[in-house]
Design an enzyme around this catalytic site. Sequence first.
Site, PDB file in Angstrom:
ATOM      1  N   CYS A   1       0.844  -1.202   0.000  1.00 57.30           N
ATOM      2  CA  CYS A   1       0.000   0.000   0.000  1.00 57.30           C
ATOM      3  C   CYS A   1       0.878   1.251   0.000  1.00 57.30           C
ATOM      4  O   CYS A   1       1.687   1.442   0.913  1.00 57.30           O
ATOM      5  CB  CYS A   1      -0.901   0.021   1.231  1.00 57.30           C
ATOM      6  SG  CYS A   1      -1.849   1.558   1.353  1.00 57.30           S
TER       7      CYS A   1
ATOM      8  N   CYS B   1      -0.844   6.861   6.614  1.00 55.11           N
ATOM      9  CA  CYS B   1      -2.129   6.326   7.068  1.00 55.11           C
ATOM     10  C   CYS B   1      -1.933   5.394   8.263  1.00 55.11           C
ATOM     11  O   CYS B   1      -1.029   4.554   8.262  1.00 55.11           O
ATOM     12  CB  CYS B   1      -2.783   5.581   5.909  1.00 55.11           C
ATOM     13  SG  CYS B   1      -4.262   4.670   6.375  1.00 55.11           S
TER      14      CYS B   1
ATOM     15  N   CYS C   1      -3.127   0.415   8.914  1.00 56.14           N
ATOM     16  CA  CYS C   1      -2.455  -0.893   8.973  1.00 56.14           C
ATOM     17  C   CYS C   1      -1.188  -0.791   9.829  1.00 56.14           C
ATOM     18  O   CYS C   1      -0.592   0.279   9.945  1.00 56.14           O
ATOM     19  CB  CYS C   1      -2.054  -1.356   7.572  1.00 56.14           C
ATOM     20  SG  CYS C   1      -3.451  -1.832   6.539  1.00 56.14           S
TER      21      CYS C   1
ATOM     22  N   CYS D   1      -7.883   2.042  -0.848  1.00 56.26           N
ATOM     23  CA  CYS D   1      -7.414   1.381   0.375  1.00 56.26           C
ATOM     24  C   CYS D   1      -7.271  -0.084  -0.014  1.00 56.26           C
ATOM     25  O   CYS D   1      -8.272  -0.798  -0.129  1.00 56.26           O
ATOM     26  CB  CYS D   1      -8.432   1.550   1.499  1.00 56.26           C
ATOM     27  SG  CYS D   1      -8.061   0.509   2.926  1.00 56.26           S
TER      28      CYS D   1
ATOM     29  N   TYR E   1     -23.910 -11.908  23.703  1.00 54.35           N
ATOM     30  CA  TYR E   1     -23.423 -10.935  22.715  1.00 54.35           C
ATOM     31  C   TYR E   1     -23.651 -11.560  21.325  1.00 54.35           C
ATOM     32  O   TYR E   1     -22.726 -11.712  20.535  1.00 54.35           O
ATOM     33  CB  TYR E   1     -21.944 -10.618  22.920  1.00 54.35           C
ATOM     34  CG  TYR E   1     -21.533 -10.319  24.343  1.00 54.35           C
ATOM     35  CD1 TYR E   1     -21.613  -9.021  24.855  1.00 54.35           C
ATOM     36  CD2 TYR E   1     -21.045 -11.324  25.170  1.00 54.35           C
ATOM     37  CE1 TYR E   1     -21.213  -8.746  26.154  1.00 54.35           C
ATOM     38  CE2 TYR E   1     -20.651 -11.057  26.478  1.00 54.35           C
ATOM     39  CZ  TYR E   1     -20.732  -9.765  26.965  1.00 54.35           C
ATOM     40  OH  TYR E   1     -20.332  -9.494  28.242  1.00 54.35           O
TER      41      TYR E   1
ATOM     42  N   GLU F   1     -28.664 -10.314  23.231  1.00 51.96           N
ATOM     43  CA  GLU F   1     -28.036  -9.229  22.472  1.00 51.96           C
ATOM     44  C   GLU F   1     -28.696  -7.923  22.903  1.00 51.96           C
ATOM     45  O   GLU F   1     -29.892  -7.875  23.136  1.00 51.96           O
ATOM     46  CB  GLU F   1     -28.229  -9.506  20.964  1.00 51.96           C
ATOM     47  CG  GLU F   1     -28.047  -8.345  20.038  1.00 51.96           C
ATOM     48  CD  GLU F   1     -26.638  -7.771  20.032  1.00 51.96           C
ATOM     49  OE1 GLU F   1     -25.651  -8.525  20.037  1.00 51.96           O
ATOM     50  OE2 GLU F   1     -26.528  -6.525  20.037  1.00 51.96           O
TER      51      GLU F   1
ATOM     52  N   CYS G   1     -11.895 -10.607  20.166  1.00 53.89           N
ATOM     53  CA  CYS G   1     -11.200  -9.811  19.145  1.00 53.89           C
ATOM     54  C   CYS G   1     -10.038  -9.035  19.758  1.00 53.89           C
ATOM     55  O   CYS G   1      -9.321  -8.346  19.042  1.00 53.89           O
ATOM     56  CB  CYS G   1     -12.169  -8.884  18.429  1.00 53.89           C
ATOM     57  SG  CYS G   1     -12.973  -7.714  19.532  1.00 53.89           S
TER      58      CYS G   1
HETATM   59  C1  LIG Z   1     -18.344  -8.841  18.640  1.00 51.57           C
HETATM   60  S1  LIG Z   1     -20.058  -8.677  18.328  1.00 51.57           S
HETATM   61  C2  LIG Z   1     -20.535 -10.374  18.195  1.00 51.57           C
HETATM   62  C3  LIG Z   1     -21.770 -10.658  17.413  1.00 51.57           C
HETATM   63  C4  LIG Z   1     -22.023 -12.103  17.011  1.00 51.57           C
HETATM   64  N1  LIG Z   1     -21.579 -13.056  17.993  1.00 51.57           N
HETATM   65  C5  LIG Z   1     -21.369 -12.398  15.663  1.00 51.57           C
HETATM   66  O1  LIG Z   1     -20.313 -13.044  15.631  1.00 51.57           O
HETATM   67  O2  LIG Z   1     -21.898 -11.972  14.638  1.00 51.57           O
HETATM   68  C6  LIG Z   1     -20.622  -8.180  19.885  1.00 51.57           C
HETATM   69  C7  LIG Z   1     -22.128  -7.983  19.970  1.00 51.57           C
HETATM   70  O3  LIG Z   1     -22.455  -7.721  21.337  1.00 51.57           O
HETATM   71  C8  LIG Z   1     -23.427  -6.708  21.413  1.00 51.57           C
HETATM   72  N2  LIG Z   1     -23.230  -6.129  22.749  1.00 51.57           N
HETATM   73  C9  LIG Z   1     -22.310  -5.221  23.149  1.00 51.57           C
HETATM   74  N3  LIG Z   1     -22.379  -5.024  24.481  1.00 51.57           N
HETATM   75  C10 LIG Z   1     -23.372  -5.848  24.930  1.00 51.57           C
HETATM   76  C11 LIG Z   1     -23.920  -6.106  26.211  1.00 51.57           C
HETATM   77  N4  LIG Z   1     -23.448  -5.494  27.315  1.00 51.57           N
HETATM   78  N5  LIG Z   1     -24.922  -6.997  26.313  1.00 51.57           N
HETATM   79  C12 LIG Z   1     -25.395  -7.637  25.218  1.00 51.57           C
HETATM   80  N6  LIG Z   1     -24.912  -7.429  23.971  1.00 51.57           N
HETATM   81  C13 LIG Z   1     -23.920  -6.546  23.829  1.00 51.57           C
HETATM   82  C14 LIG Z   1     -23.154  -5.812  20.241  1.00 51.57           C
HETATM   83  O4  LIG Z   1     -24.319  -5.111  19.857  1.00 51.57           O
HETATM   84  C15 LIG Z   1     -22.684  -6.825  19.180  1.00 51.57           C
HETATM   85  O5  LIG Z   1     -23.786  -7.281  18.414  1.00 51.57           O
END
Ligand SMILES: C[S@@+](CC[C@H](N)C(=O)[O-])C[C@H]1O[C@@H](n2cnc3c(N)ncnc32)[C@H](O)[C@@H]1O
Length: 440
Positions: free
Chosen positions: A95, A103, A106, A186, A296, A320, A395
């Site tokens: 890049c 930038c 990365c 990009c 989540y 969620e 992550c």
């Molecule tokens: C990393 S994403 C994972 C989504 C899903 N597991 C996927 O792989 O597609 C984290 C998710 O947690 C939700 N989130 C964030 N904080 C939260 C909380 N305190 N309680 C419930 N959900 C939450 C976000 O809206 C998001 O959809």
Amino acid sequence: MAERRRADRRGRRPAPPREDRGGGWTGREFEVEVGAVAHGGHCVARHEGRVVFVRHSLPGERVVVRVTEDRHPGFCRADAVEVLTAAPARVERPCPYSGPGKCGGCDWQHVDPAEQHRLKATVVREQLVRLGTLDAGDPVVAGLAVEPLPGGALRWRSRARFAVDRTGAPGLRRHRSHDVVVLDDCPITVEPAAAAVLRRSWPGAGAVDVSIDSTGAVTTTRLDRRGRPQSAAVLQAGEELPAAPAGRAERRAGGRDWEVEGTGFWQVHPAAADALVAAVAEFAAVRPAESVLDLYAGVGLFGGALAPAAGGQGRVVCVESDPAACAAADANLAHLPQAEVWQGEVEADGLTELLAELGSAPDVVVLDPPRAGAGPAVSRLLAGTGARAVVYVACDPAALGRDVAAFTGAGYRLAAVRGFDAFPMTQHVECVALLVPAGR
Ligand SMILES: C[S@@+](CC[C@H](N)C(=O)[O-])C[C@H]1O[C@@H](n2cnc3c(N)ncnc32)[C@H](O)[C@@H]1O
């Protein structure tokens, strides 16, 4: 922009960002021997007794650094602006916008992709030892590898947020700066998505979100200077003009299609959701009639993928907080009678209530929290359920390390972990970990 690129090709060093000039060591240049990689997309060096975090370098290199930030007594940050002895894994950056002072999108453009996987594995191991309080000799830690995803290191980013400068020109921010580096491409972003944002001007906007779904439809969402969405448009594959306002996008993973809200969460790398679903299913090994808690849950990806294994006698509860994601999860799981979507926050009090409402302890817990992790209180509550398997999708390896420490402190052990290079060229890495009760 063009002038700066020409200057760099002739080997001139870029000027330091304006806000970092002055103060302490900022702006100083000196030679260092570069040591180990560290979390954050840099390597560690030492100079006059201080730690220097060096970007654009590799372990074992001898480089000239320029200090870009000196705000802490214990360490400063620097860019390698001249390489005196290059590591064998150093490559020409694909890049043209990447490099010292350019930038900030990365971190590892100058590194061979196979070496990027090794660097990321080293970082995850280090976080599991330092924050996770595990032994470096633990076979799970020592054997950890980061696996590449199909598709190579470029043109993988299917969702991105681009910044917009005061003149309406789009780009990305310089590292640890508010300055916008104007871009006309990009190379890590899927080409039609990059082109939809970077080949035009966005007067008055603060940023633009873009995503491309598995049908090739590109959605752009214009944000104001406070990050609030102003308007959105969808460009179908092959079209040059927006066809319709933005709605739900189609994504494919685990052998089926998923509806995702235009701005809702979905893995950025087109192959990541598939790889993570396979790893989660392998670690969870759900049996008929088992109960699964998917925390989540986003649009129900993991819960929906695991529900068939639990069968008609099983139960899958997806939790969620985002209402739009819950609505998409409802649609995605409508054909699975054993799956339910609960809208709510995963936090200590709410989780205690939720576990009480469930009536019985889950057999399997899957959690995929945002970057900050689940935190010690939630991790301890989950360990308290005695679930036979906790599958943790992370992550951020630092958050994983902290939460692993909470689980191991509450009677669990780390039984397996896999890393995935879901963000090539950047410092980011996705991990899937399996925690089980320590006695098993
Ligand atoms: C990393 S994403 C994972 C989504 C899903 N597991 C996927 O792989 O597609 C984290 C998710 O947690 C939700 N989130 C964030 N904080 C939260 C909380 N305190 N309680 C419930 N959900 C939450 C976000 O809206 C998001 O959809």
